[in-house]
Design a protein around this motif. Structure first.
Motif, mmCIF file in Angstrom:
data_model
loop_
_atom_site.group_PDB
_atom_site.id
_atom_site.type_symbol
_atom_site.label_atom_id
_atom_site.label_comp_id
_atom_site.label_asym_id
_atom_site.label_seq_id
_atom_site.Cartn_x
_atom_site.Cartn_y
_atom_site.Cartn_z
ATOM 1 N N GLY A 122 0.844 -1.192 0.000
ATOM 2 C CA GLY A 122 0.000 0.000 0.000
ATOM 3 C C GLY A 122 0.876 1.237 0.000
ATOM 4 N N LYS A 123 0.812 2.018 -1.070
ATOM 5 C CA LYS A 123 1.696 3.165 -1.229
ATOM 6 C C LYS A 123 1.069 4.436 -0.662
ATOM 7 C CE LYS A 123 5.051 3.650 -2.943
ATOM 8 N NZ LYS A 123 6.380 3.652 -2.235
ATOM 9 N N GLN A 124 1.861 5.152 0.125
ATOM 10 C CA GLN A 124 1.519 6.503 0.556
ATOM 11 C C GLN A 124 2.673 7.468 0.291
ATOM 12 O OE1 GLN A 124 -1.365 6.700 4.080
ATOM 13 N NE2 GLN A 124 0.009 5.039 4.715
ATOM 14 N N ILE A 125 3.904 6.948 0.232
ATOM 15 C CA ILE A 125 5.081 7.764 -0.038
ATOM 16 C C ILE A 125 5.218 7.941 -1.546
ATOM 17 C CG2 ILE A 125 7.573 7.980 0.262
ATOM 18 C CD1 ILE A 125 7.289 5.868 2.557
ATOM 19 N N PRO A 126 5.248 9.162 -2.049
ATOM 20 C CA PRO A 126 5.336 9.362 -3.506
ATOM 21 C C PRO A 126 6.690 8.945 -4.062
ATOM 22 C CG PRO A 126 5.488 11.462 -2.351
ATOM 23 C CD PRO A 126 5.153 10.442 -1.317
#
Length: 331
Positions: A122-126
């Motif tokens: 799950g990506k939150q860091i660009p």
């Protein structure tokens, strides 16, 4: 082939953190195309989410999604997900080009693991921000795989694999074992790690201006100074819990080439400065910028003001320093 003993029902959960470069100096250009650098990095609590399970199949299955959703992230960035700009910012590969996939493949080969892995990321860091998200994800994948396969976290092969995958990956492993560290001074091309201690937690505001920068392009436009600065002054200040001014000891030698490739960076730094966040600079090769605030409350207030001006069109986050490696839970 190594026989693993954990059941296929077990899942390793972790939250790979982003990082900030408080200091980044170029020392020399290496024959292999990399640079000798001197950098001071801290992890921050802006995190991705990673889950890993073993599977009986001889393959790596990687599923990637944006959190809380692709639509919400695209809205904050001010882009359409399927537009060229949106795809550039939001398209995350799930094949062999993803560092998590590469890390798990390298792990299986190194330890002769015949089973496969299924990973939910799950990506939150660009990406393309200089925040080290992909490197952190890869390091966490290695540590989760080791945990599931009964391989010690301080096994020296893990550090060797990390250095092969990317220059920042060893930092997110910490110093091996389970003892967390506050940050590190990294030399070589970034893979030689020496732990540092912080006198206190750092409260930060991070701004990502919705521009992805190529690390290679930024370094290609950089110049090695004739008299490189040393990080010793910053390290001394970081250890003092009473220190409030780090600004004059901080440095990022990649700021000028990054500004040339992305003029928005100069605008972001000016916005931080005008909001009296004077201890501000670029992180990594950009495009994200950050400022160190005087308190957590001030960081949250400043982030709220900046968010009102800059979103949609980027991310503004209030964050705090944390530790690496990220904690792993198995259930």
């Amino acid at each position: 082939m190594r026989q693993v003993t954990d059941q296929y029902t077990k899942t390793a959960h972790t939250r790979p953190p982003a990082k900030l470069n408080l200091f980044l100096e170029l020392l020399a250009r290496r024959p292999d195309g990399f640079h000798e650098i001197d950098t001071v990095m801290i992890p921050i609590d802006w995190c991705d989410e990673l889950q890993l399970q073993r599977i009986p199949d001889n393959r790596i299955e990687l599923q990637v999604e944006w959190l809380p959703s692709l639509q919400i992230v695209a809205q904050r960035l001010g882009v359409e997900p399927e537009s060229p700009t949106g795809r550039n910012l939001l398209a995350i590969p799930s094949d062999e080009s993803n560092l998590v996939h590469r890390a798990l493949t390298a792990f299986r080969n190194a330890f002769e693991i015949k089973d496969g892995f299924c990973c939910q990321l799950g990506k939150q860091i660009p990406a393309g921000a200089g925040l080290g998200g992909a490197s952190s994800d890869a390091a966490s994948a290695l540590l989760c795989a080791a945990r599931l396969c009964d391989i010690a976290a301080d096994n020296p092969q893990l550090n060797e694999l990390a250095a092969q995958i990317g220059s920042d990956v060893p930092f997110f492993l910490g110093m091996g074992g389970t003892e967390p560290i506050d940050g590190a001074r990294a030399t070589g091309r970034g893979e030689q790690i020496k732990a540092i201690e912080l006198g206190k937690k750092l409260d930060c505001v991070v701004v990502f201006p919705a521009v992805c920068l190529s690390t290679a392009a930024v370094y290609a436009n950089s110049q090695v100074p004739s008299n490189p600065r040393d990080a010793a002054d910053l390290l001394n200040r970081l250890q003092d819990p009473k220190t409030t001014d780090l600004g004059s000891a901080m440095l990022n030698r990649l700021t000028d080439p990054a500004k040339k490739l992305a003029p928005q960076i100069a605008e972001i730094l000016e916005s931080l400065w005008h909001d009296e966040l004077r201890t501000c600079q670029l992180t990594g090769s950009g495009s994200a910028c950050f400022a160190i605030s005087t308190s957590w409350g001030e960081a949250k207030r400043a982030a709220s003001k900046l968010r009102a001006r800059l979103e949609p069109g980027g991310f503004v986050m209030a964050t705090q320093s944390t530790q690496v490696p990220a904690k792993i839970d198995v259930s």
